[in-house]
Write a protein that holds these residues in place. Structure first.
Motif, PDB file in Angstrom:
ATOM      1  N   ASP A   1      12.992   7.826 -16.455  1.00 55.96           N
ATOM      2  CA  ASP A   1      14.246   8.514 -16.147  1.00 55.96           C
ATOM      3  C   ASP A   1      14.623   8.316 -14.683  1.00 55.96           C
ATOM      4  OD1 ASP A   1      16.419  10.514 -16.639  1.00 55.96           O
ATOM      5  OD2 ASP A   1      15.241  11.681 -15.220  1.00 55.96           O
ATOM      6  N   LEU A   2      13.653   8.459 -13.778  1.00 55.51           N
ATOM      7  CA  LEU A   2      13.932   8.262 -12.357  1.00 55.51           C
ATOM      8  C   LEU A   2      14.297   6.813 -12.066  1.00 55.51           C
ATOM      9  CD1 LEU A   2      11.142  10.431 -10.653  1.00 55.51           C
ATOM     10  CD2 LEU A   2      13.532  11.022 -11.074  1.00 55.51           C
ATOM     11  N   ALA A   3      13.625   5.883 -12.739  1.00 56.64           N
ATOM     12  CA  ALA A   3      13.951   4.467 -12.536  1.00 56.64           C
ATOM     13  C   ALA A   3      15.406   4.196 -12.908  1.00 56.64           C
ATOM     14  CB  ALA A   3      13.009   3.594 -13.360  1.00 56.64           C
ATOM     15  N   GLY A   4      15.885   4.856 -13.970  1.00 60.32           N
ATOM     16  CA  GLY A   4      17.282   4.694 -14.350  1.00 60.32           C
ATOM     17  C   GLY A   4      18.231   5.228 -13.286  1.00 60.32           C
ATOM     18  N   ARG A   5      17.858   6.351 -12.654  1.00 59.52           N
ATOM     19  CA  ARG A   5      18.707   6.905 -11.592  1.00 59.52           C
ATOM     20  C   ARG A   5      18.776   5.948 -10.409  1.00 59.52           C
ATOM     21  NH1 ARG A   5      16.999  13.278 -10.958  1.00 59.52           N
ATOM     22  NH2 ARG A   5      16.431  13.652 -13.146  1.00 59.52           N
ATOM     23  N   PHE A   6      17.618   5.395 -10.029  1.00 63.20           N
ATOM     24  CA  PHE A   6      17.615   4.469  -8.895  1.00 63.20           C
ATOM     25  C   PHE A   6      18.393   3.195  -9.218  1.00 63.20           C
ATOM     26  CE2 PHE A   6      13.652   6.844  -7.699  1.00 63.20           C
ATOM     27  CZ  PHE A   6      14.146   7.350  -6.510  1.00 63.20           C
ATOM     28  N   ALA A   7      18.293   2.736 -10.468  1.00 63.88           N
ATOM     29  CA  ALA A   7      19.057   1.551 -10.864  1.00 63.88           C
ATOM     30  C   ALA A   7      20.552   1.826 -10.773  1.00 63.88           C
ATOM     31  CB  ALA A   7      18.666   1.134 -12.282  1.00 63.88           C
TER      32      ALA A   7
ATOM     33  N   LYS B   1      21.757   1.449  -7.409  1.00 65.32           N
ATOM     34  CA  LYS B   1      21.618   0.069  -6.919  1.00 65.32           C
ATOM     35  C   LYS B   1      20.442  -0.092  -5.953  1.00 65.32           C
ATOM     36  CE  LYS B   1      26.583  -0.656  -7.450  1.00 65.32           C
ATOM     37  NZ  LYS B   1      27.871  -0.999  -6.798  1.00 65.32           N
ATOM     38  N   ILE B   2      19.349   0.603  -6.268  1.00 61.87           N
ATOM     39  CA  ILE B   2      18.116   0.445  -5.499  1.00 61.87           C
ATOM     40  C   ILE B   2      17.195  -0.509  -6.261  1.00 61.87           C
ATOM     41  CG2 ILE B   2      16.119   1.617  -4.505  1.00 61.87           C
ATOM     42  CD1 ILE B   2      18.719   2.409  -3.191  1.00 61.87           C
ATOM     43  N   ALA B   3      16.753  -1.573  -5.604  1.00 68.42           N
ATOM     44  CA  ALA B   3      15.905  -2.563  -6.256  1.00 68.42           C
ATOM     45  C   ALA B   3      14.581  -1.935  -6.695  1.00 68.42           C
ATOM     46  CB  ALA B   3      15.636  -3.729  -5.307  1.00 68.42           C
TER      47      ALA B   3
ATOM     48  N   ASN C   1      11.596  -2.994  -6.601  1.00 68.99           N
ATOM     49  CA  ASN C   1      10.482  -3.162  -5.658  1.00 68.99           C
ATOM     50  C   ASN C   1      10.623  -2.289  -4.412  1.00 68.99           C
ATOM     51  OD1 ASN C   1      12.559  -4.460  -4.357  1.00 68.99           O
ATOM     52  ND2 ASN C   1      11.543  -6.454  -4.205  1.00 68.99           N
ATOM     53  N   ALA C   2      11.760  -1.593  -4.301  1.00 67.56           N
ATOM     54  CA  ALA C   2      11.954  -0.670  -3.175  1.00 67.56           C
ATOM     55  C   ALA C   2      11.677   0.773  -3.575  1.00 67.56           C
ATOM     56  CB  ALA C   2      13.381  -0.794  -2.645  1.00 67.56           C
ATOM     57  N   VAL C   3      11.209   0.987  -4.805  1.00 61.76           N
ATOM     58  CA  VAL C   3      10.984   2.335  -5.324  1.00 61.76           C
ATOM     59  C   VAL C   3       9.493   2.586  -5.489  1.00 61.76           C
ATOM     60  CG1 VAL C   3      11.431   3.934  -7.227  1.00 61.76           C
ATOM     61  CG2 VAL C   3      13.195   2.297  -6.534  1.00 61.76           C
ATOM     62  N   SER C   4       9.050   3.752  -5.069  1.00 58.04           N
ATOM     63  CA  SER C   4       7.658   4.174  -5.269  1.00 58.04           C
ATOM     64  C   SER C   4       7.640   5.534  -5.944  1.00 58.04           C
ATOM     65  CB  SER C   4       6.901   4.227  -3.942  1.00 58.04           C
ATOM     66  OG  SER C   4       7.502   5.171  -3.067  1.00 58.04           O
ATOM     67  N   TYR C   5       6.530   5.831  -6.620  1.00 59.30           N
ATOM     68  CA  TYR C   5       6.434   7.077  -7.372  1.00 59.30           C
ATOM     69  C   TYR C   5       5.138   7.802  -7.021  1.00 59.30           C
ATOM     70  CZ  TYR C   5      10.065   4.851 -10.201  1.00 59.30           C
ATOM     71  OH  TYR C   5      11.214   4.233 -10.614  1.00 59.30           O
ATOM     72  N   ALA C   6       5.226   9.131  -7.037  1.00 58.07           N
ATOM     73  CA  ALA C   6       4.039   9.975  -6.885  1.00 58.07           C
ATOM     74  C   ALA C   6       4.043  10.981  -8.029  1.00 58.07           C
ATOM     75  CB  ALA C   6       4.064  10.706  -5.544  1.00 58.07           C
TER      76      ALA C   6
ATOM     77  N   GLY D   1      13.290   5.936  -3.167  1.00 56.61           N
ATOM     78  CA  GLY D   1      13.925   4.634  -2.988  1.00 56.61           C
ATOM     79  C   GLY D   1      14.067   4.349  -1.506  1.00 56.61           C
ATOM     80  N   ALA D   2      13.407   3.290  -1.032  1.00 57.90           N
ATOM     81  CA  ALA D   2      13.354   3.021   0.410  1.00 57.90           C
ATOM     82  C   ALA D   2      14.750   2.750   0.972  1.00 57.90           C
ATOM     83  CB  ALA D   2      12.439   1.837   0.684  1.00 57.90           C
ATOM     84  N   MET D   3      15.019   3.404   2.094  1.00 56.10           N
ATOM     85  CA  MET D   3      16.276   3.216   2.826  1.00 56.10           C
ATOM     86  C   MET D   3      15.969   2.544   4.162  1.00 56.10           C
ATOM     87  SD  MET D   3      19.103   4.799   1.429  1.00 56.10           S
ATOM     88  CE  MET D   3      20.033   5.356   2.855  1.00 56.10           C
TER      89      MET D   3
END
Length: 692
Positions: free
Chosen positions: A521-527, A530-532, A534-539, A602-604
């Motif tokens: 679900d979070l991956a869909g939000r970042f997509a 428009k966050i790539a 490989n720029a997303v990390s999860y905890a 998502g890295a900024m």
């Protein structure tokens, strides 16, 4: 890449422009416009771009900390809001948990009863019921009833609707369908559901969170939309990102959809900025101490981790909030705090503030009440011609006049009165820090105090001395550290699911499935943002407690598939955390996993580390000597005090107090018995040399 951080305070709006390629930064301050904060924001952005000779079209991101949601709740000026809930549960928002906020007081102030977010007349019920453990339908949703109550709410002039059903955290189907019907019947209304905001148990807190979101929704949505449009009108085509209460930023679209994310937006950036500044000096145990014109905000960073609130203490204006939030304590103490005698004749400072308009008497804008700023002027700690780097001249005659009037009422000499104002204010702030440290088992003597905001460096050393904190860190730009904090964060979203599983009976298939679903679900939000990938990390985190306890502790869950051995490691971590929090643990007692959480980042682009300019000297930095009043060993006396330009100070050369250090955005006071030194990263480090 060019980014702008904008933080709106009670008195000033602070801005910083950073170019990540040239590693250059430009700062600016403009007066806050309380009637419409976006006016000050737009003025500041336009002037900042002109100062930096930057075309507004080159700005890639505008990151903004806003108090719109906070003020709407604090002032109780939100939308006319309605509630749709299950038959028989109309009064959950009023009854709450039947707990006494103050156990022994007969004068309880229960905000959900004294200042309800939703009037009882606008709380409607419909037939429907889901039941645990998996949200099965017991009573179908009566869609005709939903249409009927939606039309009633529309007729009553309701602008926003919160839809809150029992056990919707297990199955959101009824809430989602009801929301679709209400949107069709009330196309202009703001509509939210409790399961979309906080799908976890505790119905009163979940319902209140949804009510808060609806209460502020129209105002926040209108503000964000108008600001975004206005920025484009002045040529800024980059993306607007809003600071969220969880310490990350969110897109304008996400904030419009979930405005409760911003309930502590204006405060979170200060803690992030203070933590970033402290990390540049190698310190990881920090107390952030952000004093503006109206309030002082205090945050704790322990071993590099910002402390977050727990379910027991997450609230705003007394209303419980079931969303992730940084643990920030705010008191009414700032440069504009008004000194006065209360009805019982006691000498008080704050929480009332002169604000930006008219402001302290020393501002020369018609203020006629004595404030902390006026006291600092009378004592010589704020110099009339060197305020805001000379951009604003203070009126010492006006400051002395209002302080003399207070002195006459108190029957004290002028200087004793002014020093008393500062002593009371400093004691209030020291007590606030004690509430977040000593009262929670944290020894402040092992921390550094990061003094920031326009007034933090004025008071930092004296507050630290009250708490035996060994050093004070003054950032390179203390007055705009909150704005800088906006430029050192990431896009951050949270997901949560209630689990209720007990040790020895863990359903590992369910645990892994829930964690995977939340991450997807979070991956869909970042997509969508428009966050790539490989720029997303999860905890991943579990909310754990011993069976029978009322509240939980957060414990990390390792990455990868969770197996029996991994859950044993989680249980061991919980026992350790419980011992650290409460002083004891019960390793043989059964443990309950209440909630599972996934946090996505998502890295900024980030502000580059700072470096102090080389080549200065104390002789070059010295402006002159002037008389400043301090109390040392119980005696109030005037001391010859060196006045320095901060920009010309040498790196790595300690110099003694008393000293006053001026720069555009603040003034730093180094009392007698203290010394200061410019760190290589650009911060000032104040330490107490000897007991004066």
């Amino acid at each position: 890449m060019i980014m702008i951080g904008v933080d709106v305070g009670g008195t000033f709006t602070d801005l910083v422009l950073a170019d990540t390629q040239s590693v250059q930064s430009v700062i600016h301050k403009v007066p806050t416009t309380p009637h419409d904060p976006s006016v000050g924001v737009l003025q500041g952005v336009s002037e900042l771009c002109a100062l930096a000779t930057v075309n507004p079209a080159e700005v890639r991101y505008v990151l903004h900390g806003t108090t719109t949601a906070t003020n709407a709740v604090l002032e109780h000026k939100g939308a006319k809001t309605g509630l749709i809930t299950n038959d028989g549960f109309r009064d959950i928002l009023h009854i709450a948990r039947h707990q006494r906020v103050e156990h022994y007081s007969i004068l309880q102030d229960l905000p959900w009863q004294a200042r309800p977010l939703i009037a009882r007349a606008h709380r409607k019920t419909v037939p429907c019921r889901l039941i645990p453990p998996d949200g099965a339908e017991l009573v179908p949703l009566d869609e005709d009833a939903v249409r009927r109550v939606a039309r009633e709410l529309a007729t009553e002039g309701v602008e926003a609707v919160a839809i809150c059903f029992l056990f919707s955290y297990l199955n959101p189907a009824h809430e989602d369908r009801a929301a679709a019907i209400v949107r069709a019947e009330m196309p202009g209304a703001f509509v939210t559901t409790s399961s979309s905001l906080s799908p976890q148990f505790r119905e009163f807190e979940r319902f209140t969170t949804a009510a808060l979101s609806a209460f502020i929704g129209p105002k926040v949505g209108s503000y964000v939309a108008s600001l975004d449009a206005a920025l484009k009108q002045i040529g800024v085509t980059g993306e607007l990102r809003i600071m969220a209460s969880n310490g990350g930023v969110a897109t304008a679209r996400m904030v419009t959809e979930k405005p409760a994310l911003t309930l502590m937006s204006g405060l979170a950036a200060g803690v992030l900025g203070g933590g970033w500044v402290g990390s540049q000096t190698g310190r990881t145990r920090l107390i952030t101490f952000d004093i503006g014109g109206t309030s002082a905000d205090i945050g704790i960073i322990n071993d590099g981790q910002i402390v977050e609130t727990d379910a027991r203490s997450t609230s705003i204006a007394g209303f419980p909030l079931l969303m992730p939030m940084l643990d920030i304590h705010t008191i009414g103490a700032g440069g504009g705090s008004i000194a006065h005698l209360d009805d019982g004749g006691a000498f008080r400072v704050g929480p009332q503030s002169a604000g930006a308009v008219p402001g302290p008497a020393a501002y020369g804008r018609g203020g006629d009440l004595p404030t902390v700023t006026d006291a600092n002027v009378v004592l010589g700690r704020l110099l009339p011609g060197d305020f805001l780097g000379g951009a604003m001249t203070l009126d010492p005659v006006a400051a002395e006049r209002v302080m003399a009037a207070l002195a006459a009422r108190l029957g004290l000499p002028l200087l004793d009165t002014a020093e008393g104002v500062l002593t009371i204010l400093n004691a209030n702030m020291a007590n606030a820090i004690r509430s977040r440290t000593l009262q929670k088992g944290i020894d402040p003597r092992g921390f550094a105090l990061v003094a920031m905001g326009g007034a933090g460096p004025l008071h930092g050393a004296e507050v630290a001395a009250m708490l035996a904190i060994p050093e004070v860190i003054v950032p390179p730009y203390p007055g705009i550290t909150s704005a800088m904090g906006l430029l050192v964060t990431d896009l951050k979203y949270d997901a949560v699911r209630t689990l209720f599983q007990t040790s020895g009976q863990f359903n590992l298939v369910r645990i892994n499935a829930d964690l995977a679903a939340m991450q997807d679900d979070l991956a869909g939000r970042f997509a969508a943002d428009k966050i790539a990938p490989n720029a997303v990390s999860y905890a991943r985190i579990g909310d754990l407690r011993y069976v029978g306890q009322g509240y939980e502790l957060k414990v990390p869950i390792p990455d990868g598939p969770v197996d029996a051995a991994g859950m044993e490691d989680v249980l061991v971590a919980f026992h350790t955390a419980h011992a650290a929090e409460y002083g004891h643990a019960f390793p043989n007692n059964p443990v309950e996993v209440v909630n599972l959480r996934v946090i996505g980042r998502g890295a900024m682009p980030r502000l580059a580390p700072g470096h102090a300019a080389q080549g200065g000297s104390l002789e070059q930095a010295l402006i002159r000597h002037s008389d400043t009043v301090f109390r040392v060993n119980g005696t109030l006396a005037s001391y010859a005090t060196a006045l320095y330009h901060r920009a010309a100070l040498p790196v790595g050369q300690p110099f003694p107090g008393p000293a006053v250090i001026v720069q555009k955005d603040t003034t730093t006071v180094v009392p007698p018995g203290w010394q200061a030194e410019v760190h290589a990263a650009g911060s000032l480090i104040l330490t107490q040399r000897v007991q004066p």
